[in-house]
Design a protein around this motif. Sequence first.
Motif, PDB file in Angstrom:
ATOM      1  N   ALA A   7       0.846  -1.194   0.000  1.00 20.60           N
ATOM      2  CA  ALA A   7       0.000   0.000   0.000  1.00 20.60           C
ATOM      3  C   ALA A   7       0.884   1.247   0.000  1.00 20.60           C
ATOM      4  CB  ALA A   7      -0.895  -0.003   1.234  1.00 20.60           C
ATOM      5  N   THR A   8       0.361   2.331  -0.566  1.00 22.91           N
ATOM      6  CA  THR A   8       1.050   3.618  -0.553  1.00 22.91           C
ATOM      7  C   THR A   8       0.339   4.551   0.405  1.00 22.91           C
ATOM      8  OG1 THR A   8       1.836   3.398  -2.832  1.00 22.91           O
ATOM      9  CG2 THR A   8       1.738   5.619  -1.919  1.00 22.91           C
ATOM     10  N   TYR A   9       1.093   5.094   1.344  1.00 25.62           N
ATOM     11  CA  TYR A   9       0.572   5.973   2.380  1.00 25.62           C
ATOM     12  C   TYR A   9       1.056   7.388   2.106  1.00 25.62           C
ATOM     13  CZ  TYR A   9      -0.115   7.751   7.199  1.00 25.62           C
ATOM     14  OH  TYR A   9      -0.482   8.471   8.293  1.00 25.62           O
ATOM     15  N   PHE A  10       0.110   8.299   1.866  1.00 26.02           N
ATOM     16  CA  PHE A  10       0.379   9.693   1.517  1.00 26.02           C
ATOM     17  C   PHE A  10       0.187  10.517   2.787  1.00 26.02           C
ATOM     18  CE2 PHE A  10      -0.934  13.248  -1.685  1.00 26.02           C
ATOM     19  CZ  PHE A  10       0.367  13.706  -1.748  1.00 26.02           C
ATOM     20  N   THR A  11       1.278  11.069   3.331  1.00 25.48           N
ATOM     21  CA  THR A  11       1.202  11.604   4.678  1.00 25.48           C
ATOM     22  C   THR A  11       2.152  12.778   4.880  1.00 25.48           C
ATOM     23  OG1 THR A  11       1.312  10.967   7.025  1.00 25.48           O
ATOM     24  CG2 THR A  11       2.957   9.988   5.547  1.00 25.48           C
ATOM     25  N   TRP A  12       2.070  13.361   6.054  1.00 25.45           N
ATOM     26  CA  TRP A  12       2.978  14.414   6.473  1.00 25.45           C
ATOM     27  C   TRP A  12       4.350  13.818   6.775  1.00 25.45           C
ATOM     28  CZ3 TRP A  12       0.356  19.168   6.949  1.00 25.45           C
ATOM     29  CH2 TRP A  12      -1.037  19.094   7.012  1.00 25.45           C
ATOM     30  N   GLY A  13       5.413  14.626   6.633  1.00 22.16           N
ATOM     31  CA  GLY A  13       6.731  14.177   7.031  1.00 22.16           C
ATOM     32  C   GLY A  13       6.761  13.833   8.508  1.00 22.16           C
ATOM     33  N   GLY A  14       7.442  12.754   8.851  1.00 23.08           N
ATOM     34  CA  GLY A  14       7.527  12.321  10.234  1.00 23.08           C
ATOM     35  C   GLY A  14       6.637  11.144  10.547  1.00 23.08           C
ATOM     36  N   TYR A  15       5.666  10.865   9.662  1.00 26.95           N
ATOM     37  CA  TYR A  15       4.791   9.712   9.847  1.00 26.95           C
ATOM     38  C   TYR A  15       5.217   8.548   8.948  1.00 26.95           C
ATOM     39  CZ  TYR A  15       1.528  12.816  12.303  1.00 26.95           C
ATOM     40  OH  TYR A  15       0.949  13.705  13.186  1.00 26.95           O
ATOM     41  N   ASP A  16       6.259   8.746   8.182  1.00 33.71           N
ATOM     42  CA  ASP A  16       6.757   7.730   7.256  1.00 33.71           C
ATOM     43  C   ASP A  16       7.913   6.981   7.901  1.00 33.71           C
ATOM     44  OD1 ASP A  16       8.058  10.204   7.260  1.00 33.71           O
ATOM     45  OD2 ASP A  16       8.896   9.922   5.253  1.00 33.71           O
ATOM     46  N   ILE A  17       7.623   6.318   9.036  1.00 33.36           N
ATOM     47  CA  ILE A  17       8.683   5.719   9.842  1.00 33.36           C
ATOM     48  C   ILE A  17       8.302   4.298  10.250  1.00 33.36           C
ATOM     49  CG2 ILE A  17       9.642   7.879  10.726  1.00 33.36           C
ATOM     50  CD1 ILE A  17       7.901   7.547  13.194  1.00 33.36           C
ATOM     51  N   PRO A  18       9.290   3.437  10.411  1.00 33.10           N
ATOM     52  CA  PRO A  18       9.004   2.037  10.774  1.00 33.10           C
ATOM     53  C   PRO A  18       8.273   1.878  12.105  1.00 33.10           C
ATOM     54  CG  PRO A  18      11.248   2.254   9.965  1.00 33.10           C
ATOM     55  CD  PRO A  18      10.728   3.650  10.120  1.00 33.10           C
ATOM     56  N   GLU A  19       8.507   2.803  13.049  1.00 33.58           N
ATOM     57  CA  GLU A  19       7.908   2.669  14.373  1.00 33.58           C
ATOM     58  C   GLU A  19       6.377   2.605  14.340  1.00 33.58           C
ATOM     59  OE1 GLU A  19      11.832   4.806  15.095  1.00 33.58           O
ATOM     60  OE2 GLU A  19      10.322   4.656  13.524  1.00 33.58           O
ATOM     61  N   LEU A  20       5.773   3.129  13.305  1.00 31.95           N
ATOM     62  CA  LEU A  20       4.315   3.140  13.204  1.00 31.95           C
ATOM     63  C   LEU A  20       3.770   1.954  12.412  1.00 31.95           C
ATOM     64  CD1 LEU A  20       3.736   6.952  12.513  1.00 31.95           C
ATOM     65  CD2 LEU A  20       3.558   5.738  14.695  1.00 31.95           C
ATOM     66  N   PHE A  21       4.652   1.118  11.900  1.00 32.86           N
ATOM     67  CA  PHE A  21       4.189   0.079  10.973  1.00 32.86           C
ATOM     68  C   PHE A  21       4.686  -1.320  11.322  1.00 32.86           C
ATOM     69  CE2 PHE A  21       3.651   4.040   8.707  1.00 32.86           C
ATOM     70  CZ  PHE A  21       2.349   3.893   8.258  1.00 32.86           C
ATOM     71  N   GLY A  22       4.918  -1.547  12.612  1.00 36.60           N
ATOM     72  CA  GLY A  22       5.345  -2.884  13.033  1.00 36.60           C
ATOM     73  C   GLY A  22       4.300  -3.929  12.701  1.00 36.60           C
ATOM     74  N   GLU A  23       3.042  -3.624  12.945  1.00 35.84           N
ATOM     75  CA  GLU A  23       1.961  -4.571  12.680  1.00 35.84           C
ATOM     76  C   GLU A  23       1.812  -4.818  11.180  1.00 35.84           C
ATOM     77  OE1 GLU A  23      -2.657  -4.121  13.468  1.00 35.84           O
ATOM     78  OE2 GLU A  23      -1.594  -4.506  15.352  1.00 35.84           O
ATOM     79  N   TYR A  24       1.915  -3.754  10.392  1.00 37.23           N
ATOM     80  CA  TYR A  24       1.825  -3.896   8.936  1.00 37.23           C
ATOM     81  C   TYR A  24       2.984  -4.735   8.410  1.00 37.23           C
ATOM     82  CZ  TYR A  24       1.500  -2.679   3.974  1.00 37.23           C
ATOM     83  OH  TYR A  24       1.395  -2.742   2.601  1.00 37.23           O
ATOM     84  N   GLN A  25       4.185  -4.446   8.890  1.00 33.14           N
ATOM     85  CA  GLN A  25       5.361  -5.138   8.391  1.00 33.14           C
ATOM     86  C   GLN A  25       5.336  -6.625   8.764  1.00 33.14           C
ATOM     87  OE1 GLN A  25       8.995  -3.217   9.574  1.00 33.14           O
ATOM     88  NE2 GLN A  25      10.138  -4.052   7.851  1.00 33.14           N
ATOM     89  N   THR A  26       4.872  -6.937   9.961  1.00 34.27           N
ATOM     90  CA  THR A  26       4.763  -8.333  10.375  1.00 34.27           C
ATOM     91  C   THR A  26       3.801  -9.096   9.479  1.00 34.27           C
ATOM     92  OG1 THR A  26       5.272  -7.819  12.678  1.00 34.27           O
ATOM     93  CG2 THR A  26       4.068  -9.872  12.265  1.00 34.27           C
ATOM     94  N   LYS A  27       2.696  -8.459   9.118  1.00 36.90           N
ATOM     95  CA  LYS A  27       1.673  -9.125   8.316  1.00 36.90           C
ATOM     96  C   LYS A  27       2.050  -9.206   6.850  1.00 36.90           C
ATOM     97  CE  LYS A  27      -3.280  -9.034   7.273  1.00 36.90           C
ATOM     98  NZ  LYS A  27      -4.600  -8.378   7.576  1.00 36.90           N
ATOM     99  N   ASN A  28       2.707  -8.157   6.315  1.00 39.05           N
ATOM    100  CA  ASN A  28       2.933  -8.064   4.869  1.00 39.05           C
ATOM    101  C   ASN A  28       4.393  -8.212   4.450  1.00 39.05           C
ATOM    102  OD1 ASN A  28       0.131  -7.383   3.892  1.00 39.05           O
ATOM    103  ND2 ASN A  28       0.428  -5.730   5.379  1.00 39.05           N
ATOM    104  N   GLY A  29       5.297  -8.342   5.412  1.00 37.54           N
ATOM    105  CA  GLY A  29       6.690  -8.609   5.076  1.00 37.54           C
ATOM    106  C   GLY A  29       7.478  -7.411   4.620  1.00 37.54           C
ATOM    107  N   ALA A  30       6.913  -6.228   4.703  1.00 39.51           N
ATOM    108  CA  ALA A  30       7.589  -5.019   4.241  1.00 39.51           C
ATOM    109  C   ALA A  30       6.879  -3.806   4.809  1.00 39.51           C
ATOM    110  CB  ALA A  30       7.589  -4.943   2.715  1.00 39.51           C
ATOM    111  N   LEU A  31       7.539  -2.675   4.728  1.00 42.30           N
ATOM    112  CA  LEU A  31       6.881  -1.407   5.033  1.00 42.30           C
ATOM    113  C   LEU A  31       5.982  -1.022   3.870  1.00 42.30           C
ATOM    114  CD1 LEU A  31       9.951   0.614   6.362  1.00 42.30           C
ATOM    115  CD2 LEU A  31       8.082  -0.315   7.740  1.00 42.30           C
ATOM    116  N   PRO A  32       4.966  -0.193   4.117  1.00 44.21           N
ATOM    117  CA  PRO A  32       4.232   0.373   2.977  1.00 44.21           C
ATOM    118  C   PRO A  32       5.131   1.345   2.218  1.00 44.21           C
ATOM    119  CG  PRO A  32       3.512   1.388   5.024  1.00 44.21           C
ATOM    120  CD  PRO A  32       4.443   0.275   5.406  1.00 44.21           C
ATOM    121  N   ASN A  33       4.715   1.717   1.021  1.00 52.49           N
ATOM    122  CA  ASN A  33       5.372   2.806   0.309  1.00 52.49           C
ATOM    123  C   ASN A  33       4.915   4.125   0.924  1.00 52.49           C
ATOM    124  OD1 ASN A  33       6.605   1.093  -1.709  1.00 52.49           O
ATOM    125  ND2 ASN A  33       4.551   0.869  -2.579  1.00 52.49           N
ATOM    126  N   PHE A  34       5.778   5.143   0.880  1.00 50.37           N
ATOM    127  CA  PHE A  34       5.439   6.437   1.453  1.00 50.37           C
ATOM    128  C   PHE A  34       5.515   7.527   0.391  1.00 50.37           C
ATOM    129  CE2 PHE A  34       5.224   4.823   5.584  1.00 50.37           C
ATOM    130  CZ  PHE A  34       6.338   4.052   5.874  1.00 50.37           C
TER     131      PHE A  34
END
Length: 372
Positions: free
Chosen positions: A48-75
């Motif tokens: 998925a691609t997440y369109f967001t403010w700077g500072g929200y494009d960080i691994p700390e917010l996507f541990g659950e996503y990364q565990t489920k999908n094997g990667a970070l989303p696109n930013f």
Amino acid sequence: MDVLDQLGAVKEGKMSRRAFTRSLMAAGVGMATVPLSKMAHASDGDQATYFTWGGYDIPELFGEYQTKNGALPNFAIFGASEEALTKMRGGFVVDVSHPCNQAVPRWAATGLFQSVDVSRLAHGADIIPELTQLEGNQDGDNLWMVPFDWGSTSITYRTDLVELDGEESWDMLWDERYSGRLGSLGAGADAWWVGAIKAGISFDNIDSDEAFEKIAEIMRAQRPHIRVYTDDTTSLEQALASGELVAAMTWNSSAVTLAAEGVPVKFANPKEGALTWVCGLMIHKDAPNVDRAYDVIDSLLSVESGKFMVNDYGYGHSNKNTFDHFDEETLVGLGLSKNPTDILGSGHFQKPQTQEWESKMNALFEQIKAGF
């Protein structure tokens, strides 16, 4: 650790993007040369691609996503919500975007978004109910915007460099004594509304011709004293840390970040009231990865993400269970509460406006910033 090693650490979630950014800047390397929006593992097109403010494009917010999908989303990053909407109107298709409450009815009216079925979210039942009841946010049983973060826009100031005249006040950003050493967020979505507070304009009447004239007068009076208008909060933080700026309009996170680094700062509680807001997550109607769009939202709603938001950024979180991990003293120290209405009700809460108002406001504010 060199840049390539640090890139790997960010990709693996071992180093935050904020820490990586600071490391690059310390080395004199610009972020434009290393686009982290392309750092997801393996098949970027499948994420998925997440369109967001700077500072929200960080691994700390996507541990659950990364565990489920094997990667970070696109930013993909924007500096102001109007910029984001304009880009999407021009054909830029993402999965999830990150507006704030005053924009929701206007964004929904474009027809570019699908409402969110909260029952599909693993954490949907944990959302603080008051945050879902925003003006124009209901679409039957669905929500146009799933609330994620909430907080205030106020003044971060150097307690060792600013001499207060009585109570903390928005007057600090108009103080001639500090002319040329004051900063401001660059978007009208914050600055214009603060100008309304300074001018004594009720948000119920912010769209009147009289209000436009009074706010414009106030903003023009401020212009000679502002050293920098920017949507890059890191730049404001660095200028405050160095003493180049003594005070700046910021969000909660800047004060929390600087205090953690030992810089003597405070996030003001202006006597006139702070600007308060709720931001959240909307799904594009043509989202190419709808299931993973819901995964993005769920990851951001998770308690682990919430703990990071409160502890590292000083923002409120929409998951009620997040606050079980913080005592009341800590929350009060961050200007937060387990009940968001305590905070949102104590300041000036932004209200939705028409597209005509938004366009007029932005055009006039850009003229003022340019010196006209």
